[in-house]
Design an enzyme around this catalytic site. Structure first.
Site, PDB file in Angstrom:
ATOM      1  N   ASP A   1      48.111  43.824  27.674  1.00  0.00           N
ATOM      2  CA  ASP A   1      47.550  42.858  28.616  1.00  0.00           C
ATOM      3  C   ASP A   1      48.025  43.142  30.041  1.00  0.00           C
ATOM      4  O   ASP A   1      48.466  42.248  30.759  1.00  0.00           O
ATOM      5  CB  ASP A   1      47.904  41.431  28.200  1.00  0.00           C
ATOM      6  CG  ASP A   1      47.052  40.389  28.927  1.00  0.00           C
ATOM      7  OD1 ASP A   1      45.959  40.756  29.405  1.00  0.00           O
ATOM      8  OD2 ASP A   1      47.468  39.224  29.013  1.00  0.00           O
TER       9      ASP A   1
ATOM     10  N   GLY B   1      50.595  29.427  28.550  1.00  0.00           N
ATOM     11  CA  GLY B   1      50.950  28.100  29.016  1.00  0.00           C
ATOM     12  C   GLY B   1      51.348  28.142  30.480  1.00  0.00           C
ATOM     13  O   GLY B   1      51.275  29.194  31.129  1.00  0.00           O
ATOM     14  N   PRO B   2      51.787  27.011  31.053  1.00  0.00           N
ATOM     15  CA  PRO B   2      52.136  26.965  32.474  1.00  0.00           C
ATOM     16  C   PRO B   2      53.491  27.596  32.760  1.00  0.00           C
ATOM     17  O   PRO B   2      54.363  27.681  31.899  1.00  0.00           O
ATOM     18  CB  PRO B   2      52.157  25.456  32.765  1.00  0.00           C
ATOM     19  CG  PRO B   2      52.513  24.836  31.454  1.00  0.00           C
ATOM     20  CD  PRO B   2      51.883  25.696  30.405  1.00  0.00           C
TER      21      PRO B   2
END
Length: 824
Positions: free
Chosen positions: A631, A518-519
């Site tokens: 990641d 998300g942001p």
């Protein structure tokens, strides 16, 4: 008749008819050693021949001292396959040294061989004056030596340790009995885990530990370190780790000997009394026995009860201690605060440092810096000075501590304790938590838990009323999980109203970026503190699971190269993480920007590379958990005001068991270009998949280019580009042109080599992160990289029928099959 058969017939004829010469020091195809004959080294120090021991009639090939009357055997060839009579012959066959029986009439009756893969036309074996039997070819190149295969004796010049490249272990193994040279149950060798040290073992059970090399001697083996007789040398590099010694007086005959009872002794020959004098040894008393007092116990042989718990600890099972059974060890009286502020250190003087299997050296840190590093690392339990090399830090239980009586035999170590266990003079003491802070933590822990319990009860009652209530119940349950797992940590539960005000109602002008989660917004609290607000997207398929994972996980991790989580917020459908704000934002915003990349000279980039490596090493080996990030990429590396890197985004991270090597998943999450082949193709991940991602990051930092970028009609892959330049010897051409590296070319080249090693196709060919940190910080020999994985190179698009539509030529032969891929 073929040449091979003719040569075979000639050497068999020579074996039978040629006379035996006792004065030679060399075995050749035409000059074997029969039972009853001996080789004598040039200076007559050592002899080689056949022997039997005690009441046994079995015959063995061995090496012994030529001038010492008791025939002290120092090496044995056929330990497990004795010759049953006097028909043994030691000769050369096919380039190898072989032991035959039946008088050597049949080549097939081989009982022992050097077993070297060779196609040489001629070889010979010579016994040297150091006691080493060396097999060489016709160009005098060494094919094999007995010093590489010790038995129960260590001679001057022999190595005790490990060859990292070949996997060869130079260790000692006792005889089965005084009459039987077969391998016994005792051995002594190097344990390379953590900070290397030597263990004496019975089978697989350790019974004595040497302690690490402290720059001068083995820290826990004072009786073996006597420099009046021996001069020790310790070598540790990327190729090998070993200990060796030489005598200070060449007229003294000395050896180290592991006998069949498990006693390791240093011996010196007394020519006057015609006997071996014991100079020292290992496993001398009860306190030399490994872990005699268990975890956090110290052993001192002069005490009535040799075991005591360290200050701040108490017996785990008091009843057993009353019975003088200390194996259970000790436990802390009070838990560590673990926030880097309210713990302190107790100086424990004149001790053998604990087992270093779960420790590591931090190069260049003095004691004060080491203390701060340890305080900032939740799993760090102790530290000690390593002199000019830096400091040594332990992670996990402290085992096998012994108290010594003199400075020559001991070191000081600083044990981490809760502040309440220390007085104001203790090293690192900071006074504990203040009352307000305790009250705030209590309120933040209890009240949300009670509210969550009430809300879940209400949701259960209304379960049949619809999906909305179920979602609220899920949120409350996750809130409760988070509260339960973050107890005792300085982690705040923020009000949604404060977050909305801090971010100007999540204004787009405050948005710092946007990822799969998300942001992320910049915010400022009422007290002026700047924060980074990570808001879970309502459309994120993996949202709540990753949200809970990140809160619970990162709240318990503390390291200077990990981003710090300040708190979280759960309100209705809103799930928000609040981080420290880092003014220089993410690494990709600098290195891939032609203007801003000039801010990063080589020194800054190198420090960023080392910082990232240390952060990953902390996750893999030093934290309270063993964590695989999954990641790692440049956009997940944030930079503080001083350009120190901090790893972020732990939503996809996985916790491993300490003994777990790898795991599999059907839900592959990550970023194209950074994923290792085994993870991208098969969903298999491990510490080596993180190492692959680090290798890509390292090459991107040096080159200032993304792993995938377009060049002409074909996709030019950075890994392939670097690999081509490496093979051509033009690797400096890949370096970002905005940097001046004229004074640092060797360091840059070393980093590129580390990067290529990290992106190798096979997991086993990649280094772990402890090796990466070591290679980055030391000018040491490294393996040459092979062709890396996913090396896409530029090619003529029309010439390759199997070329994909984007023109990528793949050097890897693997085909990618996905069960499910979620790129971020």
């Amino acid at each position: 008749m073929t040449y091979d058969k003719m040569f075979q017939s000639l050497w068999l004829a020579a074996l039978i008819f040629f006379p035996i010469c006792n004065s030679t020091d060399t075995v050749t195809p035409t000059q074997p050693v029969r039972d009853g004959a001996t080789l004598i080294s040039a200076g007559e120090n050592f002899a080689l021949g056949f022997f039997s021991h005690g009441n046994s009639t079995n015959r063995y090939v061995g090496i012994w001292y030529n001038k010492i009357p008791d025939r002290t055997v120092v090496w044995t060839a056929n330990r497990e396959n004795p010759v049953r009579d006097s028909s043994g012959v030691l000769t050369i066959n096919g380039g190898n040294l072989v032991l035959l029986n039946d008088g050597g009439h049949s080549i097939n009756n081989s009982l022992w061989s050097t077993n070297v893969s060779t196609s040489v036309n001629y070889s010979s074996a010579t016994l040297t004056d150091s006691g080493n039997l060396v097999l060489t070819d016709d160009h005098q190149r060494t094919l094999w030596s007995s010093f590489d295969y010790p038995t129960n004796t260590l001679l001057p010049g022999m190595k005790l340790g490990l060859n990292r490249q070949t996997g060869l272990n130079w260790n000692l193994t006792s005889w089965k009995s005084a009459d039987d040279p077969a391998p016994g149950e005792f051995s002594i060798g190097l344990d390379p885990l953590g900070v290397p040290q030597y263990f004496l073992k019975k089978g697989s059970h350790p019974i004595w530990r040497s302690g690490p090399w402290n720059g001068v001697r083995l820290s826990g083996a004072p009786d073996i370190n006597r420099d009046t007789v021996y001069r020790w040398s310790y070598v540790a590099n990327d190729k090998e780790i070993y200990l060796t010694y030489s005598g200070n007086d060449t007229s003294i005959t000395s050896r180290f000997f592991l006998d069949d009872s498990g006693s390791m002794r240093s011996l010196m020959w007394n020519d006057k009394n015609h006997r071996w004098n014991v100079m020292g040894g290992a496993n001398q008393d009860k306190c030399d026995q490994y872990a005699n007092c268990g975890a956090y116990g110290s052993c001192e042989p002069s005490r009535v009860a040799e075991c005591e718990c360290l200050m701040g600890f108490e017996p785990k099972t008091p009843g057993d201690w009353n019975l003088r059974d200390w194996a259970g060890g000790c436990v802390r009286r009070r838990s560590l605060d673990c926030d880097g502020k309210a713990d302190g250190f107790l100086r424990l003087a004149l001790v053998k440092v604990p087992d270093t299997s779960r420790s590591r050296v931090e190069p260049g840190l003095n004691l004060e810096a080491c203390k701060e590093e340890c305080l900032n690392n939740c799993s760090c339990t102790a530290y000690a000075s390593e002199g000019d090399r830096g400091c040594l830090m332990w992670h996990g239980d402290l085992v096998d501590i012994r108290v010594y009586s003199s400075d020559d035999e001991a070191q000081d170590i600083y044990i981490r304790l809760a502040a309440s266990e220390l007085d104001g003079s203790a090293v690192g003491y900071s006074g504990g938590l203040q009352g307000k802070k305790k009250l705030r933590v209590t309120i933040l822990t209890i009240i949300p838990g009670l509210l969550s319990f009430v809300l879940c009860g209400f949701c259960w009652w209304r379960k049949a009323k619809g999906r909305e209530m179920n979602e609220r119940c899920d949120i409350a349950s996750n809130d409760n999980d988070i509260e339960e797992n973050s107890k005792g940590l300085e982690l705040s539960l923020f009000n949604i109203t404060d977050i909305v005000a801090a971010t100007s109602n999540f204004s787009e002008s405050n948005m710092l970026g946007k990822g799969g989660f998300g942001p992320v917004y910049k915010g400022q609290l009422l007290n002026g503190q700047e924060i980074a607000v990570k808001r879970l997207s309502k459309n994120s398929a993996q949202g709540i699971e990753e949200f809970k994972n990140e809160v619970i996980l990162i709240a318990k991790l503390q390291h200077r190269n990990l981003v710090r989580l300040l708190g979280y917020c759960i309100s209705g459908q809103e799930k928000i993480l609040i981080y420290e704000y880092l003014r220089n934002k993410s690494l990709d915003s600098l290195i891939f920007d032609q203007t801003r990349s000039a801010m990063l000279d080589w020194r800054k980039r190198f420090n960023i590379i080392v910082g990232i490596a240390r952060g990953i090493l902390y996750l893999h080996e030093d934290s309270i958990f063993k964590i695989i990030h999954r990641d790692l990429k440049v956009s997940n590396i944030l930079l503080d005001d001083n350009m120190n890197p901090k790893i972020s985004d732990f939503g996809t991270a996985r916790i491993f068991g300490q003994d777990q090597a790898q795991a599999n998943t059907n839900r592959v999450v990550g970023t194209y270009g950074y994923m290792s082949p085994e993870y991208a193709m098969n969903g298999r991940f491990s510490v080596k998949s993180d190492a692959f991602s680090f290798g890509v990051i390292l090459l991107e930092i040096i080159s200032g280019k993304r792993n995938n970028y377009f060049c002409d009609c074909c996709l030019m892959n950075l890994i392939g580009h670097v690999w081509e330049k490496w093979k051509e010897g033009k690797v400096m051409e890949v370096v970002d042109s905005s940097m001046n590296i004229s004074s640092f070319e060797s360091e840059v080249s070393r980093c590129i080599q580390v990067g290529l090693l990290c992106v190798q196709e096979k997991e086993k060919d990649r280094p772990n992160m402890s090796s990466v940190v070591f290679m980055l910080g030391n000018e040491t020999m490294m393996l040459s990289p092979g062709q890396p994985a996913f090396c896409f190179g530029k090619g003529n698009c029309s010439d390759h029928p199997h070329l994909s539509t984007n023109g990528a030529i793949c050097c890897s032969i693997n085909e990618i099959t996905m069960t499910k891929m979620e790129a971020r």
